[in-house]
Write an enzyme that holds these catalytic residues in place. Structure first.
Site, PDB file in Angstrom:
ATOM      1  N   ALA A 157       0.796  -1.227   0.000  1.00  0.00           N
ATOM      2  CA  ALA A 157       0.000   0.000   0.000  1.00  0.00           C
ATOM      3  C   ALA A 157       0.830   1.279   0.000  1.00  0.00           C
ATOM      4  CB  ALA A 157      -0.943   0.009   1.200  1.00  0.00           C
ATOM      5  N   CYS A 200      15.415  -0.346   0.205  1.00  0.00           N
ATOM      6  CA  CYS A 200      15.514  -1.503   1.098  1.00  0.00           C
ATOM      7  C   CYS A 200      16.942  -2.010   1.232  1.00  0.00           C
ATOM      8  CB  CYS A 200      14.614  -2.626   0.594  1.00  0.00           C
ATOM      9  SG  CYS A 200      12.887  -2.145   0.460  1.00  0.00           S
TER      10      CYS A 200
END
Length: 394
Positions: free
Chosen positions: A201, A326
């Site tokens: 999301a 990341c």
């Protein structure tokens, strides 16, 4: 508050005000546990049902094929490990590409340590998988092909429909990590042909800590998380109702506004590249020029280190990235750039700009101006250093 120019939307996005407004009642008004039998819990169950329907509509699938997770990483783990454990009697061979997200590659390492064999496909100079190599790699014991929809660093979109045809002709399941595609480009489960799809999301203006895994036609899949039997017994844990409601609202808005957003983001991306190419020497574009997500521009500043550029831009209140958010902390060379056969100079000077519909042309021009200042400053320092060397030599 200081005004930032934010061009790192592939790392995360700001929640839209409509999303926050949709979520608020589920923090302090409809706060009941969706598993409860009383009316307050029923309100939460209704919200989950409606959210599932909204997301299913964006993929043109049935609601029962949508399973809520804590994000894209969990969805990727579940897809790979769930298939691996459910189909291990058929085989223990899985195919992925060398440019997958760490959520896929690290899960593959786990599976390899537990007796599975992984084939890592090469990619071309633009980051696209070779379909012929894919076909040659499929074996009688291949149970899953997992290829990301769009790359999180260079933005290249993979030939998903062709991959799914190859997979299904050989009786192999196909999973796609669509974390950097869903909500940004049109996706249709029926036309694209994937069996499983992961999404998160916070990549499309929703809340962090929530995502989903699409599982086509009740495919046999081993659970990743066991407990109270939520999500139709597939994924246990009390549902994050507010987060799920927010994700569904963000998905609904992204779907509705997609044509406008794609056009504006593509325009700004092309303008950024045109200005960089005009104002700054020795800058090259990475990734496909045609098949890429609209807001992505990945370039290399040859002769300069990305960390120094990022530090300079940060001091000017400009947010961009050297690659995947990341993996930035690891300070390792990009596996994506290495797989694409990029030179050390291209890898060292790589910068990712990821643009949103919220950005403006004025911001793009400001970023170019700051980069031009940085280049001119470094160029002047270099000339002074050369003069000093000449003086010492004389």
């Amino acid at each position: 508050m200081e005004k930032w120019i934010y061009l790192d939307h592939a790392a995360t996005t700001k929640m839209r005000s409509e999303v926050i407004e949709e979520m608020l009642p589920y923090f302090n008004e409809y706060y009941g546990n969706a598993g409860s039998s009383y009316g307050l819990g029923a309100q939460s169950r209704k919200a989950l049902k409606e959210a599932r329907m909204k997301i299913a509509r964006t993929l043109k699938v049935i609601p029962d094929e949508i399973f809520f997770t804590s994000g894209g990483t969990e969805a990727d783990n579940w897809a790979l490990r769930g298939v691996a454990e459910a189909y291990r009697e058929k085989g223990k061979h899985i195919i992925v590409s060398k440019i997958e997200h760490a959520a896929i590659l690290q899960t593959c390492k786990y599976l390899e340590a537990n007796g599975y064999e992984i084939t890592y496909l090469n990619v071309d100079k633009d980051g696209r998988v070779d379909l012929q190599e894919l076909e040659r790699s499929i074996r009688s014991d291949t149970i899953l092909i997992s290829i990301m929809y769009a790359n999180n660093e260079v933005g290249t979109i993979q030939p998903v429909r062709e991959i799914s045809k190859i997979a299904h002709q050989r009786g192999v399941l196909f999973h796609t990590d669509a974390v950097h595609a869903y909500g940004h480009i049109p996706i249709s489960a029926n036309e694209d042909g994937f069996d499983l799809l992961s999404a998160s999301a916070h990549k499309f203006n929703g809340p962090k800590g929530v995502g989903f895994l699409y599982i086509k036609g009740y495919k046999k899949l081993r659970n990743l998380i066991y407990g109270g039997g939520q999500e139709n017994g597939k994924r246990s844990g009390t549902e994050n109702v507010a987060g799920i409601v927010g994700m569904a609202k963000a998905a609904e808005l992204a779907e509705r506004e997609m044509p406008m957003r794609m056009a504006w983001e593509s325009y700004l991306r092309d303008e950024l590249w045109e200005q960089l190419n005009k104002e700054i020497p020795m800058v090259v574009k990475n990734g496909s020029s045609s098949d890429r997500v609209p807001g992505n521009l990945h370039v290399s500043f040859l002769g300069y280190g990305s960390e120094n550029i990022l530090g300079y831009l940060d001091r000017k209140s400009i947010c961009v990235s050297g690659g995947s958010a990341c993996s930035t902390r690891d300070r390792l060379p990009s596996n994506v750039m290495m797989a694409m056969g990029k030179s050390l100079a291209e890898i060292r000077g790589a910068i990712r700009f990821s643009i949103s519909y919220e950005n403006t042309r004025e911001e793009i021009l400001e970023v170019v101006q700051r980069l031009k200042e940085y280049y001119n400053c470094q160029h002047e320092i270099g000339k002074r250093s050369e003069k000093d060397d000449e003086f010492v030599a004389s």
